[in-house]
Write a protein that holds these residues in place. Structure first.
Motif, mmCIF file in Angstrom:
data_model
loop_
_atom_site.group_PDB
_atom_site.id
_atom_site.type_symbol
_atom_site.label_atom_id
_atom_site.label_comp_id
_atom_site.label_asym_id
_atom_site.label_seq_id
_atom_site.Cartn_x
_atom_site.Cartn_y
_atom_site.Cartn_z
ATOM 1 N N GLU A 177 22.863 -32.268 -1.583
ATOM 2 C CA GLU A 177 23.240 -31.262 -0.581
ATOM 3 C C GLU A 177 23.760 -30.013 -1.265
ATOM 4 N N THR A 178 23.533 -28.863 -0.633
ATOM 5 C CA THR A 178 24.129 -27.622 -1.131
ATOM 6 C C THR A 178 25.625 -27.638 -0.839
ATOM 7 N N GLY A 179 26.370 -26.809 -1.570
ATOM 8 C CA GLY A 179 27.809 -26.734 -1.353
ATOM 9 C C GLY A 179 28.575 -26.685 -2.661
ATOM 10 N N GLN A 180 29.881 -26.855 -2.577
ATOM 11 C CA GLN A 180 30.767 -26.853 -3.732
ATOM 12 C C GLN A 180 31.130 -28.291 -4.102
ATOM 13 N N TYR A 181 31.077 -28.588 -5.393
ATOM 14 C CA TYR A 181 31.413 -29.920 -5.887
ATOM 15 C C TYR A 181 32.498 -29.802 -6.943
ATOM 16 N N LYS A 182 33.326 -30.832 -7.028
ATOM 17 C CA LYS A 182 34.415 -30.807 -8.010
ATOM 18 C C LYS A 182 34.478 -32.126 -8.762
ATOM 19 N N LEU A 183 34.701 -32.015 -10.083
ATOM 20 C CA LEU A 183 34.967 -33.175 -10.932
ATOM 21 C C LEU A 183 36.422 -33.109 -11.389
ATOM 22 N N ILE A 184 37.119 -34.227 -11.303
ATOM 23 C CA ILE A 184 38.495 -34.322 -11.792
ATOM 24 C C ILE A 184 38.598 -35.529 -12.716
ATOM 25 N N LEU A 185 39.166 -35.317 -13.908
ATOM 26 C CA LEU A 185 39.461 -36.397 -14.846
ATOM 27 C C LEU A 185 40.974 -36.464 -15.027
ATOM 28 N N LYS A 186 41.526 -37.656 -14.808
ATOM 29 C CA LYS A 186 42.970 -37.836 -14.909
ATOM 30 C C LYS A 186 43.286 -39.019 -15.811
ATOM 31 N N THR A 187 44.472 -39.002 -16.376
ATOM 32 C CA THR A 187 44.933 -40.156 -17.135
ATOM 33 C C THR A 187 45.370 -41.245 -16.166
ATOM 34 N N SER A 188 45.621 -42.455 -16.688
ATOM 35 C CA SER A 188 46.067 -43.559 -15.820
ATOM 36 C C SER A 188 47.441 -43.288 -15.233
ATOM 37 N N SER A 189 48.164 -42.346 -15.841
ATOM 38 C CA SER A 189 49.484 -41.970 -15.300
ATOM 39 C C SER A 189 49.390 -40.752 -14.384
ATOM 40 N N ASN A 190 48.162 -40.424 -13.951
ATOM 41 C CA ASN A 190 47.890 -39.384 -12.957
ATOM 42 C C ASN A 190 48.067 -37.957 -13.472
ATOM 43 N N LEU A 191 47.957 -37.764 -14.789
ATOM 44 C CA LEU A 191 48.012 -36.412 -15.340
ATOM 45 C C LEU A 191 46.600 -35.837 -15.371
ATOM 46 N N LYS A 192 46.401 -34.704 -14.694
ATOM 47 C CA LYS A 192 45.077 -34.085 -14.663
ATOM 48 C C LYS A 192 44.761 -33.486 -16.034
ATOM 49 N N ARG A 193 43.552 -33.818 -16.536
ATOM 50 C CA ARG A 193 43.135 -33.312 -17.839
ATOM 51 C C ARG A 193 41.914 -32.404 -17.744
ATOM 52 N N VAL A 194 41.009 -32.636 -16.787
ATOM 53 C CA VAL A 194 39.834 -31.793 -16.592
ATOM 54 C C VAL A 194 39.607 -31.586 -15.106
ATOM 55 N N GLU A 195 39.360 -30.333 -14.731
ATOM 56 C CA GLU A 195 38.936 -30.020 -13.364
ATOM 57 C C GLU A 195 37.813 -28.990 -13.473
ATOM 58 N N ARG A 196 36.687 -29.306 -12.873
ATOM 59 C CA ARG A 196 35.540 -28.388 -12.963
ATOM 60 C C ARG A 196 34.831 -28.348 -11.623
ATOM 61 N N VAL A 197 34.446 -27.130 -11.198
ATOM 62 C CA VAL A 197 33.810 -26.924 -9.900
ATOM 63 C C VAL A 197 32.396 -26.391 -10.118
ATOM 64 N N TRP A 198 31.434 -26.921 -9.338
ATOM 65 C CA TRP A 198 30.051 -26.459 -9.359
ATOM 66 C C TRP A 198 29.637 -25.965 -7.979
ATOM 67 N N LYS A 199 28.673 -25.073 -7.993
ATOM 68 C CA LYS A 199 28.015 -24.668 -6.747
ATOM 69 C C LYS A 199 26.590 -25.177 -6.807
ATOM 70 N N VAL A 200 26.155 -25.881 -5.750
ATOM 71 C CA VAL A 200 24.804 -26.407 -5.654
ATOM 72 C C VAL A 200 24.053 -25.575 -4.618
ATOM 73 N N VAL A 201 22.896 -25.059 -5.013
ATOM 74 C CA VAL A 201 22.147 -24.135 -4.155
ATOM 75 C C VAL A 201 20.696 -24.598 -4.013
ATOM 76 N N ASN A 202 20.000 -24.044 -3.023
ATOM 77 C CA ASN A 202 18.571 -24.290 -2.869
ATOM 78 C C ASN A 202 17.801 -23.527 -3.931
ATOM 79 N N ALA A 203 16.633 -24.039 -4.286
ATOM 80 C CA ALA A 203 15.783 -23.341 -5.236
ATOM 81 C C ALA A 203 15.325 -22.021 -4.638
ATOM 82 N N LYS A 204 15.187 -21.004 -5.485
ATOM 83 C CA LYS A 204 14.746 -19.686 -5.016
ATOM 84 C C LYS A 204 13.245 -19.683 -4.786
#
Length: 301
Positions: A274-301
């Protein structure tokens, strides 16, 4: 008259022998000319698309990813169909040493840690052209073979064109198979979905950013996660489709992974349906955020 007949009898065999010896090198020359013509067409076609933007999963003149670019150029310039992924190009192409590589051959790189994940086309003995997603410049561009990022990550060269004028073709496709393939995979992926490999390094400091490069709907992403914290760890991986109303966000993947210090783990691919915004989050087992990355998914031109 008798002498003339003898003369004719000796002339004919000698003439044919001379003719065969004369024509034989031209057969080889014709094959070499075909090979050179294909290679010249591939390089000149690739150069036409310099500056076209990068898009995960794309393979058109409007946007490319790395294997999408190489495959598109081969089809347009030489009517050769290549596998869709860098990994399959590595598995199927004929191995060639860099010293013997020729223009139009495919350079294969490990940019994710452990397997082929990027491809480029050789221009000459010092340059290559490729669709790039890393660094300050992205899109289809020309780089030197001793580029500080890509140079050390070159793992080999693959060729689909021989000097006999023949083309190494991908085996016949029969029935659909899953797109995911491990490092030990054999043979091509049938009806292959384009999968872009994206690597992340978990350190002791958080990294948060929005990717400027969009992904094409219908393509996939595969995450390679490296543990560079200095010690073994257990991490939480969350990937979801965002919504302005947080309660309507859709969880796509949620995993708990264990990674030894200095090691990497390869997660299963995720198909972006699906098109839209997607997010990846990587956290430690103690809930400390280490990576957050956002993508936009679009239709082909």
């Amino acid at each position: 008259m008798q002498n003339y007949s003898v003369w004719r009898f000796r002339l004919v065999p000698r003439f044919h022998i001379t003719l065969l010896l004369f024509l034989f090198p031209f057969h080889l020359l014709s094959a070499l000319d075909t090979s050179r013509a294909l290679r010249t067409a591939i390089v000149s076609t690739a150069m036409k698309y310099t500056g076209v933007p990068y898009m995960y999963g794309a393979a058109s003149p409007a946007a490319f990813d790395c294997s999408g670019f190489v495959g598109f150029v081969y089809r347009e310039a030489a009517q050769i169909t290549l596998p869709r992924s860098s990994r399959q190009i590595w598995l199927i192409g004929a191995p060639v040493s860099l010293a013997k590589a020729q223009p139009g051959d495919i350079l294969v790189f490990d940019t994710a840690g452990g397997f082929p994940s990027h491809v480029a086309l050789l221009i000459d003995t010092t340059r290559m052209i490729h669709a790039v997603s890393q660094g300050p410049r992205t899109g289809v561009l020309i780089s030197t073979l001793n580029d500080t990022y890509f140079g050390p990550r070159l793992i080999g060269v693959r060729s689909f064109i021989s000097d006999t004028g023949t083309v190494k073709k991908e085996p016949e496709k029969t029935s659909p198979e899953p797109a995911s393939q491990g490092p030990a995979s054999q043979g091509p992926v049938k009806h292959e979905i384009p999968i872009d490999t994206i690597s992340f390094s978990i350190t002791n400091e958080p990294v948060i950013y929005t990717d400027k490069i969009p992904a094409q709907v219908g393509s996939g992403v595969q995450f390679i996660v490296s543990n560079n914290t200095g010690k073994d760890g257990i991490f939480e991986v969350l990937f979801y489709k965002m919504d302005l109303d947080p309660s309507k966000s859709k969880t796509i993947r949620q995993d708990r992974i264990s990674i030894k210090a200095g090691s990497s783990i390869e997660l299963d691919p995720i198909i972006l349906t699906e098109t839209g915004q997607y997010k990846l989050i990587l956290k430690t087992s103690s809930n400390l955020k280490r990576v957050e990355r956002v993508w936009k998914v679009v239709n082909a031109k």
